[in-house]
Design a protein around this motif. Structure first.
Motif, PDB file in Angstrom:
ATOM      1  N   UNK A 152      40.619  34.095  45.318  1.00 15.36           N
ATOM      2  CA  UNK A 152      39.808  34.184  44.114  1.00 15.36           C
ATOM      3  C   UNK A 152      40.381  35.286  43.274  1.00 15.36           C
ATOM      4  N   UNK A 153      41.104  34.971  42.207  1.00 14.86           N
ATOM      5  CA  UNK A 153      41.864  35.984  41.455  1.00 14.86           C
ATOM      6  C   UNK A 153      41.067  37.264  41.214  1.00 14.86           C
ATOM      7  N   UNK A 154      41.515  38.346  41.806  1.00 13.72           N
ATOM      8  CA  UNK A 154      40.812  39.626  41.768  1.00 13.72           C
ATOM      9  C   UNK A 154      41.635  40.652  41.014  1.00 13.72           C
ATOM     10  N   UNK A 155      41.015  41.257  40.011  1.00 15.50           N
ATOM     11  CA  UNK A 155      41.715  42.207  39.151  1.00 15.50           C
ATOM     12  C   UNK A 155      41.895  43.572  39.800  1.00 15.50           C
ATOM     13  N   UNK A 156      41.026  43.911  40.764  1.00 14.66           N
ATOM     14  CA  UNK A 156      41.011  45.278  41.284  1.00 14.66           C
ATOM     15  C   UNK A 156      41.009  45.279  42.806  1.00 14.66           C
ATOM     16  N   UNK A 157      41.491  46.385  43.365  1.00 16.25           N
ATOM     17  CA  UNK A 157      41.404  46.606  44.806  1.00 16.25           C
ATOM     18  C   UNK A 157      40.365  47.660  45.135  1.00 16.25           C
ATOM     19  N   UNK A 158      39.846  48.339  44.104  1.00 17.81           N
ATOM     20  CA  UNK A 158      38.810  49.362  44.281  1.00 17.81           C
ATOM     21  C   UNK A 158      37.991  49.423  43.000  1.00 17.81           C
ATOM     22  N   UNK A 159      36.690  49.702  43.135  1.00 18.08           N
ATOM     23  CA  UNK A 159      35.823  49.737  41.954  1.00 18.08           C
ATOM     24  C   UNK A 159      36.031  50.967  41.084  1.00 18.08           C
ATOM     25  N   UNK A 160      36.951  51.832  41.461  1.00 16.69           N
ATOM     26  CA  UNK A 160      37.340  52.910  40.564  1.00 16.69           C
ATOM     27  C   UNK A 160      38.322  52.424  39.493  1.00 16.69           C
ATOM     28  N   UNK A 161      38.685  51.138  39.554  1.00 12.61           N
ATOM     29  CA  UNK A 161      39.573  50.546  38.559  1.00 12.61           C
ATOM     30  C   UNK A 161      41.013  50.403  39.006  1.00 12.61           C
ATOM     31  N   UNK A 162      41.305  50.684  40.279  1.00  9.80           N
ATOM     32  CA  UNK A 162      42.665  50.494  40.781  1.00  9.80           C
ATOM     33  C   UNK A 162      43.035  49.016  40.688  1.00  9.80           C
TER      34      UNK A 162
END
Length: 496
Positions: free
Chosen positions: A469-479
């Protein structure tokens, strides 16, 4: 976009108190057990309207049918409802069972909801009758004029969020300047509640929303679940009705506090569909259905529109990804179903067409910009202009979704099917993405849309596996992921 499995996902749930509740046990002889109980709740309230529900629990012999009556003391009027046949004569309201929920076994409960109007005072009813038996009521709180909400923790950013409207084929602000919607999707509120895990998937506090703004995004699309918003009985109470609505209102306020446009969108809906490309066999709102349902979706949009009608910075996206073309035998039938709804070939439930949803929004007095996606999961816009619904305000935009695995994913298709739509109305790519864990495809999409000053939003601001599922981030800090890096760098280059 369809969603990956949720079993390993983390969540943070936001809740607020119910606006008002009254529990009404039926009067019985002294010392006898209650025959039944009735719970009345106001789950949402605005300047001239409110959303209410009743829950009936039967503690006597099984019933084959039921009828509940109660009276409003302050001139309130029921305007529409669900899970019961609602009527009103003077101050007396009657809710009788539908064909599918008339049987009420001993110990069983049934819920029904409604939208209503009020003026001056919205006191809860003080008496109920179930099948003619009078119920007594312990006094309960009267709902306040405005439901309580938690304000954003930080003051608004320097950039004011514009109130938007349509001018020709552009979205413009109050001063007439063009405005592009460029940002991300924040998935979670469409599935966490119906799965019983919470309201949001991951944090949506101020720091989490600031991380989105730090990418130089100016828009956040928020998918919703109609059963959770309406507070239907299959949803855990802590994630339904007023609790769900309050959490969404808080998130919308927080998005605006960081200078970004919120798009609220109907994602998962009721209606059993087992045909071609079915996402699930469940009648409840647990997957993407081919079309919104006539039973609940118009009521959902009446309530959402009433909630946000005084804030024209909020954009409404009517339905995530229609696919009646997978159920019907001809393209003409699919587009007719898309616009007009009703009984659609191949779809078991009664459909709410785009016209009825536009009518529900405008009937609530909301003039907010409305987005409507095309066929084939919003990827086919070939006859959107021919079948577009009528909007008396003229504030209608077209919504398009594109991934590298879609049929219309090439520049030649965009030139032939998207360009004519973009020449007539604002065109927003509500979802763009790819399952390659890279950004080569979305780079092509963004360039085509940039060259025409159009809008787009990346799917999705969640920490999922980028291939499932195309995911923009690896962490909710914006990484960013390697896929998300393309969108982040591009937005910063445009808006930095």
């Amino acid at each position: 976009m369809r969603h990956p499995p949720r079993s390993a996902l983390l969540f943070v749930a936001g809740t607020v108190a119910l606006v008002g509740t009254v529990v009404a046990p039926v009067v019985t002889a002294s010392g006898a057990a209650p025959v039944c109980s009735v719970e009345y709740s106001v789950t949402n309230q605005w300047d001239s309207g409110f959303q209410g529900s009743v829950q009936i629990t039967n503690n006597s012999a099984a019933l084959s049918s039921w009828s509940l009556t109660f009276g409003f003391a302050n001139g309130q009027k029921v305007t529409q409802g669900w899970n019961a046949k609602w009527s009103q004569s003077g101050a007396t309201v009657t809710a009788t069972n539908e064909s599918y929920n008339g049987s009420l076994a001993t110990g069983a409960s049934v819920s029904a909801g409604f939208l209503g109007s009020w003026s001056g005072n919205n006191a809860a009813p003080t008496s109920f009758k179930l099948n003619g038996t009078t119920c007594n009521v312990d006094s309960g709180p009267t709902p306040p004029t405005d439901p309580p909400t938690d304000p954003p923790t930080d003051p608004p950013s320097d950039g004011k969020v514009p109130a938007l409207h349509v001018s020709g084929n552009k979205l413009v602000d109050a001063g007439g300047s063009s405005h592009r919607l460029l940002g991300v999707n924040r998935s979670g509120a469409e599935f966490m509640c119906v799965q019983g895990y919470g309201i949001f998937d991951g944090p949506v506090d101020d720091a989490a929303i600031k991380a989105i703004a730090d990418w130089k995004a100016n828009t956040v699309r928020i998918p919703l679940n109609e059963e959770c918003w309406l507070g239907l009985s299959n949803i855990k109470p802590q994630y339904a009705g007023a609790n769900y609505i309050g959490a969404i209102k808080d998130l919308v306020a927080r998005v605006e506090a960081h200078g970004m446009t919120p798009i609220v969108e109907l994602h998962w809906t009721y209606g059993q569909y087992t045909g071609n490309s079915a996402g699930c066999s469940d009648a409840h709102a647990t997957c993407q259905k081919p079309m919104p349902d006539a039973q609940y979706s118009p009521s959902f949009w009446s309530s959402v529109a009433s909630t946000f009608k005084d804030d024209q910075a909020v954009v409404f996206d009517l339905f995530n990804e229609p696919y009646p073309d997978r159920a019907t035998s001809t393209t003409t039938q699919a587009w007719q179903c898309w616009r007009d709804g009703g009984t659609c070939p191949g779809i078991e439930y009664r459909v709410a067409g785009m016209q009825s949803l536009v009518d529900a929004v405008r009937g609530a007095g909301a003039k907010n910009v409305i987005m409507a996606g095309g066929l084939a999961y919003s990827n086919d816009m070939s006859q959107w202009l021919t079948y577009r619904p009528s909007d008396p305000t003229g504030n209608l935009a077209a919504s398009y979704h594109v991934y590298n695995f879609n049929t219309c994913s090439t520049e030649s298709c965009w030139n032939s099917t998207l360009a004519p739509v973009a020449a007539a109305v604002p065109l927003v790519a509500g979802e763009i993405g790819e399952n390659t864990c890279s950004h080569g495809f979305v780079d092509q999409v963004m360039k085509w849309f940039d060259d025409r000053s159009l809008s787009y939003l990346g799917w999705t601001w969640n920490t999922w596996d980028c291939s499932s599922g195309p995911s923009l981030i690896s962490d909710y800090d914006g990484t960013p992921t390697s896929y998300g890096m393309g969108l982040r760098d591009h937005l910063r280059a445009l808006n930095g």
